[in-house]
Design an enzyme around this catalytic site. Structure first.
Site, PDB file in Angstrom:
ATOM      1  N   GLY A 164       3.223 -61.235  31.938  1.00 54.36           N
ATOM      2  CA  GLY A 164       3.466 -62.084  31.527  1.00 54.36           C
ATOM      3  C   GLY A 164       3.263 -62.151  29.980  1.00 54.36           C
ATOM      4  O   GLY A 164       2.783 -62.720  29.717  1.00 54.36           O
ATOM      5  N   GLY A 194       2.954 -65.490  28.560  1.00 52.02           N
ATOM      6  CA  GLY A 194       2.735 -66.560  28.624  1.00 52.02           C
ATOM      7  C   GLY A 194       0.707 -66.105  27.416  1.00 52.02           C
ATOM      8  O   GLY A 194       0.918 -65.740  26.755  1.00 52.02           O
ATOM      9  N   LYS A 199      -7.095 -64.326  42.988  1.00 44.84           N
ATOM     10  CA  LYS A 199      -7.902 -62.991  41.382  1.00 44.84           C
ATOM     11  C   LYS A 199      -8.748 -61.932  42.493  1.00 44.84           C
ATOM     12  O   LYS A 199      -7.964 -61.112  42.153  1.00 44.84           O
ATOM     13  CB  LYS A 199      -8.080 -64.235  41.277  1.00 44.84           C
TER      14      LYS A 199
END
Lengths: 477, 371
Positions: B16, B19, B162
């Site tokens: 990521g 990101g 999560k």
């Protein structure tokens, strides 16, 4: 005249009056000095204590007997030093050795000093200083050594400042200089007091290790006074606000007091308040180390007054053209709350911190930093007196069963509420209409009326459509 | 930092890494650490890409594609993996639920598997402080002892996924299958900063639409917002601690261990919720103080939120305003990060007000460029 004004004010503010009455009636000192058993020199010391201190004399006289005389004398010695330092009629050549040798002078039996100017407000204390010296001789050795040590440091610090031409003409420049100044006038006193508390076993010895906590106690009080007294000091041509801070807002110190710069001056004052607030959590931490109620009261009262004063001066333009003080009623309430325990004092701090936060202005460059500082104090209080217990929360999550229902409103409940309201409205309306009909109201005529109105509207397609119903309406009325 | 010798992290992989958080991790790696190599895996590697001169290798891949992931790992040979990839938690419908599950849970499982197969030594996972919230109750100075809210108690599916992923990662620490892989999780709260499309975007939108005049609740509720650079810093401190643990022959004591642990990371400066909003609005140019603000009690807000939900249910559209929003703006939610301070040596690098200034300046710059 002043008394009459006070009475009117108190009658209009019953809460203030209540606090004053409560304090006067219900306050029961932990210890009370017993004048019948005191020697004449002891009596004389308390006489000068009352004469020279408005804020400290009462709390000192309620101290634990073990520390009563040592702290009273400590105060008088420092006040004596201060009276010499403050007096501008004494030449520096004479003043310097007096300050640096004060710890020796206070050991000479019968020493007095009458060279203060006639206007020096505490000159009487030095004129009769032999009484203080006589009592100092009786103080236990360890306590005396502490008093003497601080007197040496304080005397030298005062002499250095008196000789420092830069400081006397230009005032304080950097933030470290500002804090050093506060250290000399307040931090040192705090150091002496902490050592006395620990020596007498009335405080946790850890306080001697965490010198920063003691320092914060003094800094917090002194910085608050410096912010509040800005106008008074300005008139006396003295400046303690550090240039490092005010130069961000105005170019010259005098500009701070110009009405057209009020906004800048306010932002500058909130920078100063932010700087002072940094010590608040350490003050609370310090007070957690006190083991005796009378000592707790002695240290907590000035701290509570300071947080309340900070709230009073925060974003308050009045500090730039007058001398402001917290009201007598608030002071009494604060004294009540500061003579109980740490938890109550924490509540006082949280209350005033939230008031500061409420006054905070988003346009102020220090806005978010002040918000964060208030948050930090609240978080610290939370760390000593937690609201939540993770064990209970974990247990609650595990045992979550349908019986422990969501306290919020769910859909069916809300629908039911709305339905109930509609039913009640319908019932009441129906009752009113029914009563009217019973007493002879002609609803058929009203209905006809409405019908003809609509018919009239529909017919008048040309001309002024709005005029038609309005004329109808007026005639009917 | 530059005067001291920069610590080394070996070969680092940032999943990521293009990101919002991930590209700040890459930036900090280049600024504060020495790495034998830095590689990035992301769905698309065009945005937030470092210039070629920085020597970062970019790999385009979907982390749910286990075999592709493994082949990239074999090629890049990372010692450290920082796994920041996660879809934006914006919507709450069944399509996005499926995406949350796929990326957060299945994707993380694939990352753990790839770490095991290629001998990665340290895995740091970006969890979220929201795993401890049931989205109703206050969290007052909460620390890691507070329970993770799962299943039916967890009303946000995003947080549920999560939490599930965090559990997977922490279970992989010193597990029998891969005794040499050390893992930990970072739980940041309210990330904002350059590249942010959530917190700041919504707040600045409110200002643009002139809706700064209403405050719900008394604004005594403290909330933790965290500047992204501080979050990235927390991740790298954790990675470094894991490598140190890996290099040491003894297992650390319970009160100092980092592996197998979760860490809350904030700016260590909770602020009153509406104060933060106002700070953002003023940084974005609002000339207003707080005099114009109309204070709506929380209960009234709840009724209005409910009416709005009913109204939107009738017109069959997702509500733009609802009770959950009222709850969030009145909720106290701040954390005690003593654990991260003691065990990771964490301290925020950038103060909150400076973070807001930088982030909003970036946001306005972006807007200008778009025009």
């Amino acid at each position: 005249m002043v008394a009459a004004k006070t009475i009117v004010y108190l009658l209009c503010h019953p809460n203030q009056l209540r606090s004053i009455v409560q304090w006067k009636v219900w306050h029961e000192p932990v210890h009370r000095r017993d004048p019948s058993k005191e020697t004449p020199t002891e009596k004389s010391c308390f006489h000068y204590l009352n004469l020279t201190s408005r804020s400290f004399s009462a709390v000192i006289q309620e101290l634990n007997p073990e520390l009563l005389m040592p702290i009273c004398l400590f105060y008088l010695v420092l006040r004596g030093l201060d009276t010499i330092e403050d007096d501008m009629t004494i030449d520096i050549k004479e003043k310097e050795p007096l300050l640096r040798n004060f710890h020796n002078l206070m050991e000479q039996d019968g020493w007095t000093f009458d060279k203060n100017g006639p206007n020096e407000k505490d000159r009487e204390l030095l004129v009769h200083f032999d009484d203080v010296i006589a009592e100092l001789k009786k103080v236990k050795k360890p306590y005396y050594e502490i008093i003497k040590d601080i007197t040496v440091k304080m005397g030298n610090g005062m002499a250095d400042y008196a000789l420092n031409a830069e400081h006397n003409t230009n005032g304080v420049n950097t933030i470290p200089e500002y804090e050093l100044y506060c250290h000399y006038v307040a931090g040192l006193v705090g150091e002496g007091l902490t050592r006395l508390f620990v020596e007498s076993k009335l405080a946790n010895p850890q306080l001697l290790v965490r010198e920063d906590l003691t320092e914060s106690m003094g800094q917090f009080l002194q910085k608050t006074n410096i912010i509040r007294d800005v106008h008074e000091d300005y008139l006396d041509k003295r400046r303690f606000w550090p240039k490092e801070i005010w130069s961000k807002y105005v170019d010259n110190w005098d500009d701070m007091f110009l009405p057209q710069n009020r906004q800048k001056a306010l932002n500058c004052s909130s920078d100063m308040v932010l700087n002072a607030l940094k010590h608040a959590d350490e003050c609370l931490f310090y007070m957690a180390g006190i083991r005796d109620q009378s000592v707790f009261n002695f240290v907590a009262i000035p701290q509570s007054m300071a947080i309340a004063t900070l709230e009073l001066v925060f974003r308050n333009p009045a500090i730039f053209d007058s001398h402001i003080k917290i009201t007598k009623g608030d002071a009494c309430q604060l004294m009540m709350e500061s003579t109980q325990n740490l938890r109550v004092v924490c509540d006082v701090f949280r209350r005033y911190v939230r008031r500061i936060h409420k006054k905070n202005d988003p346009r102020d460059p220090n806005f978010l930093a002040i918000s964060a500082q208030c948050g930090k104090i609240e978080q610290f209080i939370e760390s000593i007196f937690p609201t939540q217990d993770p064990k209970k929360i974990a247990a609650g999550v595990k045992n979550a069963n349908p019986a422990t229902k969501d306290p919020g409103m769910d859909t069916s409940e809300a629908l039911f509420l709305i339905l109930a309201v509609l039913v009640v409205l319908g019932l009441v309306g129906g009752l009113m209409v029914g009563t009217a009909w019973y007493f002879g109201a002609r609803f058929d005529m009203v209905l006809n009326d409405v019908q003809s109105k609509f018919a009239g509207n529909a017919l008048s397609t040309t001309g002024s459509p709005s005029a038609v119903p309005s004329t109808f309406g007026h005639e009917e009325l | 930092m530059s005067s001291e010798k920069k610590p080394s992290l070996g070969s680092v992989m940032v999943i990521g890494g293009c990101g919002f958080l991930g590209h700040h991790v890459v930036r900090l790696l280049l600024r504060d650490y020495t790495c034998s190599s830095i590689s990035v895996i992301d769905l698309r590697c065009s945005r937030n890409r470092r210039p070629d001169s920085d020597g970062v290798s970019y790999f385009e891949a979907d982390i749910t594609d286990a075999s592709k992931l493994e082949s990239i790992f074999t090629q890049a040979k990372p010692d450290v993996v920082i796994h920041t990839a996660s879809p934006a938690a914006q919507s709450n419908d069944s399509v996005s639920h499926a995406l949350f599950k796929k990326v957060n849970v299945d994707g993380t499982a694939a990352v753990v598997e790839a770490c095991r197969k290629t001998g990665v030594r340290a895995l740091v996972y970006t969890s979220s402080a929201s795993v401890m919230s049931d989205n109703r109750s206050d969290l007052i100075n909460a620390d890691e002892r507070w329970p993770v809210i799962r299943g039916k108690d967890q009303s946000e599916f995003y947080s549920e996924t999560k939490a599930a992923a965090e559990e997977l990662v922490l279970a992989a620490n010193r597990s029998p299958e891969s005794p040499n892989l050390l893992t930990c999780a970072i739980r940041p709260s309210g990330i904002m900063g350059e590249g942010d499309t959530m917190v700041l975007y919504h707040m600045i939108n409110i200002y643009r639409q002139g809706r700064t005049g209403v405050q719900v609740g008394d604004n005594n509720n403290l909330f933790d917002f965290t500047y992204v650079e501080n979050v990235a810093h927390g991740h790298l401190l954790a990675a470094r601690a894991l490598l140190q643990t890996a290099a040491s022959s003894i297992v650390p004591l319970d009160h100092e261990r980092v592996d197998g642990e979760a860490f809350l990371i904030t700016n260590d400066s909770p602020v009153y919720f509406w104060d933060f909003c106002r700070a953002v609005w003023n940084a974005a140019g609002s000339p207003m103080g707080a005099e114009h603000v109309w204070i709506l009690p929380r209960d009234v807000g709840m009724v209005l939120g409910y009416l709005s939900e009913v109204f939107f249910a009738v017109i069959r559209k997702p509500p733009t305003f609802n009770r959950q929003r009222i709850i969030y703006s009145c909720m106290t939610r701040y954390y005690d990060i003593t654990k991260a301070k003691k065990r990771l040596g964490y301290k925020p690098l950038v103060a909150l007000d400076e973070g807001v200034r930088r982030s909003v300046a970036w946001f306005l710059e972006q807007e200008k460029e778009k025009k």
